[in-house]
Design a protein around this motif. Structure first.
Motif: not given
Length: 341
Positions: A109, A261-262, A265, A268-269, A318, A322
């Motif tokens: 991230a 941010i996108y 995220i 993080l997945d 998450t 953000a």
């Protein structure tokens, strides 16, 4: 005898009284409840109540259910479950494998968005303002070709990219073959099988697949800026680097924040990339992420309650990520002229 109405006559008085009454009429006060009619009621129903109901049913309700399941010992295949409170969360933070996976997610991230955005900004600047230093501000010659080529990896499904690069990274794959052509004999090095290179090779694949899309995003943002600003910067003698850092970036702060941010995220997945590149989690769990460990815990061990607790932790991280990104950008960028942070 004249028929005109004298200055003090009844005709003048009637007009004056009417004007006075009209002037004394109170304007409707702001904040009063609007009278409910069919048009206003249908507007509230379609554009407020219906979306709110859908949001509650399909977004908030699953979160609430997940929070409840995370406090049970549910196996996923039986309606029977026992409430265990915070026991699953305590177990998670005592699990070294989960902590390792969480650390890998945090590393992704931080690193993936940073590298991707920097490269995308460089490419976007080259295509828009990196051309000749005289004449109109324009990009490099043939910039449209670079734009298409850079965007191409983004249209390929992530699982296809992961499988493709796993074959390239194989000991007998394309990468080692190309290095051998140039006289670099690395004895069929396993790029995804060594702790020193597994995570770096994985990050490269994710960045490679994402740069094109965010380059297009930044190009659109640059194209939306007033051309007079760039022309004035050129007249004042600002170089390309100074133009990008002092003029483009401050005006693209919202775009960069959204992109960060996108990308964070997604990092993080990162389940698809990790599962396709190294489904076992890499040597010593070097590339294992929380979503992989969650899938393994749920469908291989049958511990859905514990797996749901992992999902809750991932969702909390998450949201925290953000919030931190937005806070940092507000702190660094300050407030706009209108007072908006």
């Amino acid at each position: 005898m004249s028929n005109s109405t004298p200055s003090g006559g009844p005709g003048f008085q009637t007009a004056a009284v009417t004007a006075a009454r009209t002037g004394r009429r109170k304007a409707p006060r702001a904040g009063l409840p609007r009278k409910l009619n069919w048009d206003y009621g249908s507007f509230l129903l379609v554009f407020l109540l219906l979306p709110l109901a859908i949001f509650l049913v399909f977004v908030i309700s699953p979160f609430v259910q997940a929070l409840y399941y995370s406090m049970t010992n549910w196996t996923g295949f039986s309606p029977n479950m026992q409430f265990v409170g915070l026991q699953n969360f305590v177990k998670l933070f005592q699990d070294q494998t989960f902590l390792k996976a969480m650390g890998n997610n945090i590393l992704l991230a931080v690193v993936v968005p940073l590298i991707t955005i920097v490269i995308a900004l460089i490419f976007a600047s080259m295509i828009t303002v990196g051309g000749p230093s005289h004449g109109n501000v324009r990009g490099l010659k043939g910039s449209s070709f670079y734009r298409v080529v850079s965007f191409f990896p983004y249209v390929i499904p992530a699982i296809v990219i992961a499988i493709l690069w796993s074959m390239i990274y194989a000991p007998t794959g394309l990468l080692n073959g190309v290095l051998g052509i140039f006289g670099i004999d690395n004895n069929q090095f396993a790029w995804l099988g060594e702790e020193s290179t597994a995570m770096g090779a994985t990050i490269f694949v994710i960045v490679w697949s994402m740069v094109g899309f965010y380059m297009i995003l930044f190009i659109a943002a640059i194209k939306g800026l007033p051309g007079e600003t760039l022309e004035a910067a050129r007249i004042d003698g600002a170089g390309r680097f100074r133009t990008v850092t002092s003029i483009l970036l401050p005006q693209m702060r919202d775009n960069v924040q959204t992109a960060y941010i996108y990308l964070g995220i997604m990092a993080l997945d990162a389940f698809v990339y990790m599962a396709g590149l190294n489904s076992t989690g890499g040597p010593s769990n070097t590339t294992l992420v929380m979503s992989q460990y969650l899938f393994r815990t749920a469908f291989e061990k049958g511990q859905f309650g514990l797996a749901t607790a992992m999902g809750v932790v991932l969702a909390a991280i998450t949201l925290l990520f953000a919030a931190v990104v937005i806070g940092v950008f507000r702190l660094v960028g300050g407030k706009d002229e209108g007072g908006r942070a």
